[in-house]
Design an enzyme around this catalytic site. Sequence first.
Site, short mmCIF file in Angstrom:
data_model
loop_
_atom_site.label_atom_id
_atom_site.label_comp_id
_atom_site.label_asym_id
_atom_site.label_seq_id
_atom_site.Cartn_x
_atom_site.Cartn_y
_atom_site.Cartn_z
N SER A 1 -9.26 1.79 7.68
CA SER A 1 -8.84 1.36 9.03
C SER A 1 -7.62 0.37 8.80
CB SER A 1 -10.11 0.59 9.84
OG SER A 1 -10.31 -0.39 9.14
N LYS B 1 0.73 -1.18 0.01
CA LYS B 1 0.12 -0.13 -0.10
C LYS B 1 0.68 1.25 0.06
CE LYS B 1 -4.51 -1.59 0.38
NZ LYS B 1 -5.62 -1.00 -0.39
#
Lengths: 399, 399
Positions: free
Chosen positions: A106, A76
């Site tokens: 989250s 990511k």
Amino acid sequence: MPLPLNRDSVLQAHELIKPHIHLTPVQTNTTLSNLASTPQSHDALKGTPWEGQDPAKPKIRLFFKCENFQRIGAFKVRGAFHAVKRLIEEQEIEEVRRKGVVTHSSGNHAQALALAAKTFSIPAHIVMPTISTPSKIAGTQAQGANIHFSGSTSQEREAVVKEIVKQTGATLVPPYDHPNILLGQGTAALELQSQAAELMATDKGLSVAEGKQGLDAVITPCGGGGLLSGTAVAMFGTGIRVFGAEPSFQGADDARRGVESGKRIETVKTLTIADGLRTPLGEVTWKIVSDNGMVRGLYSVAEEQIKSAMRLVLERMKCFVEPSAVVGLATVLYNEDFRRMVEKEAGEEGWNIGIVFSGGNTTVEAISKLFAPATEAKAERAEGVVGQDGSKMAENVAG
Amino acid sequence: MPLPLNRDSVLQAHELIKPHIHLTPVQTNTTLSNLASTPQSHDALKGTPWEGQDPAKPKIRLFFKCENFQRIGAFKVRGAFHAVKRLIEEQEIEEVRRKGVVTHSSGNHAQALALAAKTFSIPAHIVMPTISTPSKIAGTQAQGANIHFSGSTSQEREAVVKEIVKQTGATLVPPYDHPNILLGQGTAALELQSQAAELMATDKGLSVAEGKQGLDAVITPCGGGGLLSGTAVAMFGTGIRVFGAEPSFQGADDARRGVESGKRIETVKTLTIADGLRTPLGEVTWKIVSDNGMVRGLYSVAEEQIKSAMRLVLERMKCFVEPSAVVGLATVLYNEDFRRMVEKEAGEEGWNIGIVFSGGNTTVEAISKLFAPATEAKAERAEGVVGQDGSKMAENVAG
């Protein structure tokens, strides 16, 4: 002025983010390549759609791109750094520093964006559901981000994001459904392609077919579709086929089902153990993933198959991965549709398949819950109330 | 004509075994080096001998030698290949093939010897207690060895070995207490020394002290003492200090206690979770380990500290290790005697410490038992009847 969605843009993204990411290793493993090249037993096919049929006999050599060793433990950071660096190019650094960036997540994207923002002294606002696990909140706070809590529905989250944008002028950096994000994620496949070719050039034993010096295919997990669509864009025109893998549990295989029906599935409600893949495709990623010229096929695997692949990667490769990371490997090992396709298309020569291990952000407690003998945890899951990771069932809507 | 126990013999052993072993990576990890350089909290010292005292403030940079990525998942192949290759040099290959090799071990050494023997088409006889776990039996059988079962006392095992030697003429290759074995194990430290120096030369950020381009110390786990004594022999004369680490549970710190009292402890009865370290030192290894000119110090850590170090290595480094592997790291992080010694000796400059991760042969079930919330397993352990790995309490006698 968005970048065109092509390989050249991924190459440009790679140049931009290279100083900020790790060049993660590509590993091979004889045991796993042999296992992938061994037909499944008739017993293993019992209770599946392939029961009673002859198991496929594909020839497969595997190359694992270990993004679990990436910064913050997942791919990511690639998309997050790319989005932030583009923002700085477009708006000037002072303006970005004054306004900041914001996202609702989250998971790994929250930590990735917080790290990228911190690197350039940009304030990061992260909107998290109040039910997020404390370790995730702490991990994101440790990166210096401002945490804002919201309810767990997408409407509640978006309302908080809107309010932050209104007050600060912060730019929304979504977790996957944005060209800059997916172009960043595609850089993992660029590296995988050249690292695998290098391994094959230096170790003849890795490729059975004479003169064959590259990957034939890449398979990645598919949740929101950022990694898969970025990989497809990066590999387009190279001759390397791209495939996506999803969990099938409680309809988590929204991409496969959507492509089958010709319509994007916008809502998914699943507690698959592959908790990074509970999200449906977004609008941008759907366009790429549903294009058969970009993504050649989507396959899904059962929870037990994900667990079995995870056990192999942990115990045999000694490589610590999260369940979402091994859905591609589970497909290669256990999905007979995929294995037959490889047998048919690759023939005697076989295929060199690159697999992206997307991340390694799990805990020993989560592993205990996955592999401990039956306990209450299992009963709760059977009721569909609580996920393996303790998360409560919440609607996952494409962002 | 046994080799002299010096660095040159380890270098020779390295040349002999190089074609048969992996050059395992040496890794660094900023989080763990920072943690090692951060004083423990006063709370963490509560209930320990250092309660109420000021925690030590050592400066430490860590270099991890990942023998969990070694063939068969542990450093043990080094000694096994060395012993077998020396045997071939001494006896001619045909004679060794006719007679075979034999050992009594249910652990990594059994698989290591089976692999080394198989490589040269030598029959291997492995004597295992009938109570060995099925996976260990299967793993050793998979290497093509002949398994012979015995009772679990050392007398019973030795009787079976004697019978095999009588019938076949096989040569006993003990798990640790033999010069060729410890010289083989010492090769891991040779690699660690040069790999760490290379890392420091290419990445200035790793070493705070200008011009400091090598390790100051190496710490290894200590069970039978093969790895520790081999490391001490390999590092002797280099200026690199060698330390040993043991579990303290149920007297598993026999080396430390033996050195303290000036007499080798010959029997240990412990179910420490570091199951590779349940054995006492042998006669050969004792001579080296108890020599203060060879091994500078021995330290022990509690079960919870081993678990805590293991969690860090799994979750932060994404590196799959067995409990025995992290006893050195646990010492560096949590043993205040060790940390004070480093603070005092290393001063402001700090030390570059090499840590040998000895192996990664554990299972997801074993991890579940270690980290799952309290269950019967814990109660059983409290009674001292069954180990975390399901093993029954048996006397471990130096072999």
